[in-house]
Design a protein around this motif. Structure first.
Motif, short mmCIF file in Angstrom:
data_model
loop_
_atom_site.label_atom_id
_atom_site.label_comp_id
_atom_site.label_asym_id
_atom_site.label_seq_id
_atom_site.Cartn_x
_atom_site.Cartn_y
_atom_site.Cartn_z
N GLU A 56 0.93 -1.14 0.04
CA GLU A 56 0.06 0.15 -0.07
C GLU A 56 0.88 1.22 -0.05
OE1 GLU A 56 -2.84 0.07 3.07
OE2 GLU A 56 -3.75 -1.92 2.78
N ASP A 57 2.09 1.20 0.52
CA ASP A 57 2.82 2.41 0.65
C ASP A 57 3.97 2.46 -0.47
OD1 ASP A 57 4.61 0.49 1.41
OD2 ASP A 57 5.35 1.37 3.53
N PHE A 58 3.54 1.78 -1.27
CA PHE A 58 4.49 1.62 -2.49
C PHE A 58 4.91 3.12 -3.15
CE2 PHE A 58 5.12 1.47 -7.09
CZ PHE A 58 6.53 0.75 -7.10
N GLN A 59 3.99 3.83 -3.41
CA GLN A 59 4.30 5.01 -3.93
C GLN A 59 4.79 6.21 -2.78
OE1 GLN A 59 4.18 5.95 -7.08
NE2 GLN A 59 3.96 3.88 -7.59
N LEU A 60 4.82 5.78 -1.58
CA LEU A 60 5.22 6.71 -0.62
C LEU A 60 6.65 7.14 -0.55
CD1 LEU A 60 3.39 5.74 2.76
CD2 LEU A 60 3.08 7.68 1.40
N HIS A 61 7.62 6.32 -1.03
CA HIS A 61 8.70 6.56 -1.04
C HIS A 61 9.31 6.74 -2.31
CE1 HIS A 61 8.57 5.45 3.21
NE2 HIS A 61 8.04 4.36 2.87
N GLY A 64 8.90 10.77 -7.08
CA GLY A 64 7.74 11.69 -7.20
C GLY A 64 7.00 12.05 -5.93
N ALA A 65 6.61 11.13 -5.07
CA ALA A 65 6.07 11.46 -4.08
C ALA A 65 7.01 12.18 -2.98
CB ALA A 65 5.67 9.86 -3.11
N ILE A 66 8.04 11.86 -2.72
CA ILE A 66 8.93 12.78 -1.81
C ILE A 66 8.95 13.98 -2.48
CG2 ILE A 66 11.30 13.07 -1.05
CD1 ILE A 66 11.49 9.83 -1.16
N TRP A 67 8.97 14.30 -3.77
CA TRP A 67 9.11 15.66 -4.29
C TRP A 67 7.77 16.32 -4.10
CZ3 TRP A 67 13.17 17.36 -7.27
CH2 TRP A 67 13.02 18.72 -8.05
N ARG A 68 6.57 15.56 -4.04
CA ARG A 68 5.42 16.46 -3.98
C ARG A 68 5.13 16.56 -2.45
NH1 ARG A 68 4.10 12.89 -7.98
NH2 ARG A 68 3.39 11.24 -6.61
N ARG A 69 5.60 15.82 -1.73
CA ARG A 69 5.42 15.91 -0.28
C ARG A 69 6.28 16.98 0.21
NH1 ARG A 69 5.77 10.65 0.76
NH2 ARG A 69 7.72 10.53 1.33
N SER A 70 7.47 17.21 -0.18
CA SER A 70 8.28 18.22 0.38
C SER A 70 8.16 19.58 -0.51
CB SER A 70 9.76 17.70 -0.03
OG SER A 70 10.11 16.72 0.64
N ARG A 71 7.27 19.52 -1.58
CA ARG A 71 6.88 20.58 -2.18
C ARG A 71 8.10 21.36 -2.71
NH1 ARG A 71 3.38 22.73 2.24
NH2 ARG A 71 4.08 25.02 1.38
N LEU A 72 9.03 20.67 -3.31
CA LEU A 72 10.19 21.10 -3.72
C LEU A 72 10.04 22.30 -5.05
CD1 LEU A 72 12.27 17.99 -3.59
CD2 LEU A 72 12.35 20.05 -2.03
N THR A 73 8.98 22.26 -5.68
CA THR A 73 8.63 23.05 -6.87
C THR A 73 7.90 24.35 -6.32
OG1 THR A 73 6.83 21.78 -7.53
CG2 THR A 73 9.18 21.15 -8.52
N CYS A 74 7.35 24.34 -5.22
CA CYS A 74 6.45 25.47 -4.77
C CYS A 74 7.38 26.76 -4.46
CB CYS A 74 5.73 25.11 -3.51
SG CYS A 74 4.60 23.50 -3.75
#
Length: 148
Positions: A56-61, A64-74
């Motif tokens: 279930e947590d496959f995409q968590l790591h 892309g998920a890390i990039w979105r979670r950290s909001r690196l492009t914001c």
């Protein structure tokens, strides 16, 4: 004399053990045995990859998920304020427009809406400051211990 238990055959390592291995939840002895079995068995490595992909947590790591979670492009809130004032380099402004309108970043859209609301209602800010000054003025005599 302590004798090590025999290494479980790759077929005897079940999916739950592989999930535990991926989550680093197994006792260290079993972790070492599973790791050794993985090094020795291509079929077990393939099963491990299947288990990894089915988690279930496959995409968590994922990157892309890390990039979105950290909001690196914001952009920062300050940069969004400059965007509102049209005070950015045109290329950066175009990127922010893309980020807000095409990517539709919910965090940045909320930040921008808040900044817009603050900029549209300067009279409310002025009224609030005026109210604070009136309250302070009306209670100055209470703050002065001498009564002067």
């Amino acid at each position: 004399m302590n004798r090590e238990e025999p290494l479980p055959a790759p077929a005897l390592i079940d999916e739950e053990t592989l999930r535990g291995y991926l989550a680093d939840r197994l006792p260290s002895e079993l972790m070492a045995r599973v790791e050794k079995a993985l090094r020795e068995s291509a079929s077990l490595r393939a099963r491990l990859e299947d288990v990894r992909n089915d988690r279930e947590d496959f995409q968590l790591h994922s990157l892309g998920a890390i990039w979105r979670r950290s909001r690196l492009t914001c952009p920062t809130r300050q940069q969004l304020g400059s965007y509102l004032l049209d005070a950015l380099d045109p290329d950066l402004g175009e990127y922010f427009r893309f980020h807000l309108e095409i990517v539709e970043c919910p965090f940045c859209q909320a930040n921008l809406a808040d900044l817009e609301a603050q900029s549209v209602a300067p009279s409310a800010v002025h009224e609030s400051r005026h109210r604070q000054q009136r309250i302070l003025k009306s209670s100055e005599h209470l703050l002065n211990e001498d009564g002067n």
